[in-house]
Design a protein around this motif. Structure first.
Motif, PDB file in Angstrom:
ATOM      1  N   GLU A   3      -5.329 -63.999  37.633  1.00 12.14           N
ATOM      2  CA  GLU A   3      -5.611 -63.066  38.625  1.00 12.14           C
ATOM      3  C   GLU A   3      -5.742 -61.441  37.803  1.00 12.14           C
ATOM      4  OE1 GLU A   3      -2.994 -63.743  41.844  1.00 12.14           O
ATOM      5  OE2 GLU A   3      -3.236 -65.789  41.570  1.00 12.14           O
ATOM      6  N   PRO A   4      -6.722 -61.419  37.278  1.00 12.31           N
ATOM      7  CA  PRO A   4      -7.072 -60.073  36.296  1.00 12.31           C
ATOM      8  C   PRO A   4      -7.042 -59.024  37.417  1.00 12.31           C
ATOM      9  CG  PRO A   4      -8.611 -61.774  35.594  1.00 12.31           C
ATOM     10  CD  PRO A   4      -7.923 -62.143  36.730  1.00 12.31           C
ATOM     11  N   GLN A   5      -6.579 -57.784  36.969  1.00  9.59           N
ATOM     12  CA  GLN A   5      -6.368 -56.594  37.795  1.00  9.59           C
ATOM     13  C   GLN A   5      -7.496 -55.697  37.178  1.00  9.59           C
ATOM     14  OE1 GLN A   5      -5.475 -56.773  40.896  1.00  9.59           O
ATOM     15  NE2 GLN A   5      -4.656 -58.817  40.694  1.00  9.59           N
ATOM     16  N   ASN A  35      -0.808 -62.946  37.434  1.00  6.45           N
ATOM     17  CA  ASN A  35      -0.042 -64.291  37.240  1.00  6.45           C
ATOM     18  C   ASN A  35      -0.229 -64.399  35.517  1.00  6.45           C
ATOM     19  OD1 ASN A  35       0.656 -66.956  37.078  1.00  6.45           O
ATOM     20  ND2 ASN A  35      -0.831 -68.046  37.629  1.00  6.45           N
ATOM     21  N   PRO A  36       0.243 -63.794  34.728  1.00  9.75           N
ATOM     22  CA  PRO A  36       0.099 -63.549  33.413  1.00  9.75           C
ATOM     23  C   PRO A  36       0.558 -64.550  32.573  1.00  9.75           C
ATOM     24  CG  PRO A  36       1.942 -61.982  33.946  1.00  9.75           C
ATOM     25  CD  PRO A  36       1.405 -62.825  35.396  1.00  9.75           C
ATOM     26  N   PRO A  37       0.035 -65.407  32.021  1.00 12.54           N
ATOM     27  CA  PRO A  37       0.237 -66.415  30.881  1.00 12.54           C
ATOM     28  C   PRO A  37       0.840 -65.881  29.745  1.00 12.54           C
ATOM     29  CG  PRO A  37      -2.227 -66.315  30.812  1.00 12.54           C
ATOM     30  CD  PRO A  37      -1.660 -65.428  31.719  1.00 12.54           C
ATOM     31  N   CYS A  38       0.799 -64.659  29.317  1.00  7.49           N
ATOM     32  CA  CYS A  38       1.562 -64.142  28.156  1.00  7.49           C
ATOM     33  C   CYS A  38       2.918 -63.817  28.558  1.00  7.49           C
ATOM     34  CB  CYS A  38       0.837 -62.794  27.709  1.00  7.49           C
ATOM     35  SG  CYS A  38       0.910 -61.583  29.113  1.00  7.49           S
ATOM     36  N   VAL A  39       3.392 -63.529  29.932  1.00 12.62           N
ATOM     37  CA  VAL A  39       4.641 -63.497  30.133  1.00 12.62           C
ATOM     38  C   VAL A  39       5.431 -64.767  30.269  1.00 12.62           C
ATOM     39  CG1 VAL A  39       6.053 -62.863  32.081  1.00 12.62           C
ATOM     40  CG2 VAL A  39       4.162 -61.404  31.476  1.00 12.62           C
ATOM     41  N   ARG A  40       4.747 -65.968  30.636  1.00 17.22           N
ATOM     42  CA  ARG A  40       5.196 -67.329  30.909  1.00 17.22           C
ATOM     43  C   ARG A  40       5.673 -67.687  29.494  1.00 17.22           C
ATOM     44  NH1 ARG A  40       1.212 -68.687  34.250  1.00 17.22           N
ATOM     45  NH2 ARG A  40      -0.198 -69.794  33.083  1.00 17.22           N
TER      46      ARG A  40
END
Ligand code: SF4
Ligand code: SF4
Lengths: 251, 386
Positions: free
Chosen positions: A244-246, A117-122
């Motif tokens: 949610e880091p992978q 759920n990456p904030p950088c993309v958002r």
């Protein structure tokens, strides 16, 4: 090597054919990239880092493999660029640590977490940062306007900005021609070696640190990553933030 | 109407030339930046936004505060604001243009600016900020021009413009709210991650904007020999006090939450802002100047006698501007990035190139204000002389 070249020629041929049929594909954005058939596939790529086996030597090897492969310039200042680097365990996991923790000063590898759920993309205003279907968070270096919103948005300090022209810090003979060098003024970060996965190879750091970094499909219960996550205790960075880091840290 | 911009005294032309010179210097500094990239700034991997973005944030507030003239004039039919209104609208125009310039000089790849339009991304607050800022710019130019033209013909503003005027009120609030959301929605930046960020932005904006406008009104009185009206200035002064009180109150609330809860992720930023960490105390000095200036200004202005004395009022307005400018223009961005996500204490000090570019953009803003005011006041004088 040979088979790689053959693959490339095949791909180039197909691409040329595609381009002659539909020229607009040449400017394909993130939604229209092509994947080579033989690539490694996963529902969700993930990495597990065995912090107990991270020696200085292993970490240096992993970093060198990554930075050489991706033409990461070596800049010795606070305007530097790093895709994968070393931090103390405490700096990474301070929200789940305490003063008497033995591993506090332990040096550990860190890189982009390819968050689910990456904030950088958002926050990116141009979709230059985007998530692939398999969860890898990628950059389109030709679309990025260099606003650095993604750097403010990433809570892990995983991103670097090209304050300088990176070519000034790269040795002409050492440039890897299979991977683009960047222009000045764009952001970059770890890509989980998406280009290698697409060619059927594992990430460079995983190869370089054999047995210390585990990589695979976290949705597949049989995968190496899932096996090791099932057996060992592990942590992710800042779980409270919900990104949610992978990248998992085995301790 | 535009011809009024080119008929002026020697002083007017000298002023314009000075501004143009500063713009020229800033422009050359920008050429260096275009050539060598943002490496010419003090920005770095950890503090990746700095002076430019801070000025942008401050000026969005100045632009939004034009609403403080529109509300009394149109919602409360407060006649005293009639003369002041056009000054507020034109100030907003100049402020928004400065905002856009600050965004552009902050980009690593300015020639790709239009990618924001080519690949519109509604999930990004920056996309929305672009929409509301450009909309606001249009609204203010449009409303300002139409009402001025109507006045010139000695008729009331046309009826169809009224909806635009009303829309401009929530729109003004929106530009600063959306700008606050740029920061307030980022996980892991605990200094910004607070619901009071937008209200605190608005409070400091409604202090800074009217304060600047009062100072401009005095300048106009002296240099253009035209009085925007004492009553309007006095009402604006009251707006400044209330807004400044709200601003200081919100700061106190934020500090309390961090200090009493003692949650390190929050507290560390405030420690850095007000006391410095690991020996980096420069910002802390500024922060205390800001707090002191704000408190002194409010206490001074609470006495009606002080408010009515032109020079004390003007001086207090300078204090208010100083206080709010340090708060947003220096503290907000840097303290948001330090400590870094990896708990390091980074540093950021703007370079000379950065300062010259910044000055150049401010000079551009003042040039726009000067020319627009020249036209606006010229029309007004024409009407008043019969
Ligand atoms: S670690 Fe940072 S850059 Fe990587 S996906 Fe997560 S938020 Fe994005
Ligand atoms: S710097 Fe580039 S990738 Fe990052 S948010 Fe801006 S446009 Fe997107």
């Amino acid at each position: 090597m040979k088979s790689n070249r053959r693959k490339f020629i095949k791909f180039a041929g197909l691409a040329a054919l595609g381009w002659s049929i539909c020229p607009s594909l040449a400017g394909a954005g993130p939604s229209r990239y092509k994947r080579i058939e033989e690539g490694l596939r996963a529902e969700r790529w993930a990495m597990a880092i065995d912090t107990t086996k991270l020696t200085q030597e292993v970490m240096e090897r992993a970093i060198a493999a990554c930075h050489e492969l991706h033409n990461v310039p070596r800049i010795e200042s606070d305007k530097n660029i790093k895709w994968i680097w070393v931090e103390t365990f405490y700096n990474l996991i301070y929200d789940q640590s305490h003063p008497y923790l033995q591993e506090r000063q332990l040096p550990v590898l860190t890189l982009c977490n390819h968050c689910d759920n990456p904030p950088c993309v958002r926050v990116c205003p141009t979709k230059a940062t985007f998530s692939r279907e398999d969860g890898i968070v990628l950059m389109d270096f030709h679309r990025c306007i260099g606003c650095r919103f993604c750097m403010a948005g990433c809570p892990f300090g995983a991103r670097s900005f090209n304050y300088y022209d990176p070519k000034l810090f790269l040795d002409e003979d050492e440039i890897n021609r299979d991977f683009p060098t960047r222009d000045m003024g764009v952001v970059e970060k770890c890509e989980f070696c998406a280009h290698l996965l697409d060619q059927g190879q594992r990430p460079a750091c995983v190869e370089a640190a054999e047995g210390v970094l585990f990589f695979g499909d976290v949705r597949d219960p049989e995968s190496e990553v899932r096996q090791v996550l099932g057996e060992r205790y592990s942590l992710v960075r800042k779980p409270k933030l919900g990104t949610e880091p992978q990248v998992y840290y085995l301790i | 109407m535009l011809e009024k911009a080119i008929q002026g005294s020697a002083l007017y032309w000298i002023w314009l030339l000075v501004l143009l010179a500063v713009i020229g210097v800033g422009f050359f500094a920008y050429l260096t930046q275009l050539d060598q990239g943002l490496s010419v700034t003090g920005l770095n991997r950890d503090v990746s936004w700095g002076f430019y973005i801070a000025q942008f944030t401050f000026l969005v507030g100045v632009a939004a505060s034009a609403v403080m003239m529109v509300i009394p004039k149109y919602l409360h039919n407060h006649k005293a604001f009639a003369r002041m209104l056009i000054l507020g609208e034109f100030l907003a125009v100049a402020a928004v243009i400065m905002c856009l310039l600050f965004i552009i000089v902050d980009l690593g790849q300015p020639q790709r600016l239009f990618n924001v339009v080519l690949y519109p991304t509604p999930s990004s607050i920056l996309f929305w900020d672009m929409v509301v800022l450009n909309g606001y710019l249009f609204l203010n130019i449009f409303v300002g021009w139409v009402t001025l033209q109507a006045e010139r013909k000695r008729v009331g503003p046309p009826r169809w413009i009224i909806p635009f005027i009303y829309i401009s009120i929530p729109w003004a609030i929106s530009i600063h709210t959306v700008t606050a959301f740029l920061y307030a929605g980022l996980p892991g930046r605990d200094f910004w991650l607070t619901a009071v960020l937008a209200p605190s932005f608005l409070a400091s904006a409604f202090a800074a904007g009217p304060a600047l406008l009062i100072l401009l009104a005095y300048a106009i009185k002296i240099f253009a020999k035209w009085d925007p009206g004492k009553e309007a200035i006095q009402s604006l002064a009251k707006v400044v006090i209330y807004a400044m009180l709200a601003h200081l109150f919100i700061i106190a609330c934020k500090v309390f939450t961090a200090a009493y809860s003692m949650v390190p992720d929050k507290l560390e930023h405030y420690k850095y802002l007000y006391f410095g960490l690991e020996g980096h105390t420069m910002l802390a000095t500024f922060s205390w100047v800001a707090i002191s200036a704000g408190v002194i200004a409010v206490i001074t202005l609470l006495f009606p006698k002080n408010r009515q004395a032109d020079n004390i009022l003007a001086f207090s307005m300078i204090l208010v501007l100083m206080s709010t400018w340090i708060d947003k223009g220096l503290g907000l961005i840097t303290a948001g990035f330090i400590p870094t996500p990896l708990h390091h204490i980074a540093t950021y000090i703007p370079t000379q190139t950065e300062l010259l570019i910044t000055l150049g953009i401010w000079a551009t803003g003042f040039l726009i204000i000067t020319v627009l005011y020249k036209v606006g006041i010229g029309v007004r004088k024409e009407i008043e002389s019969g």
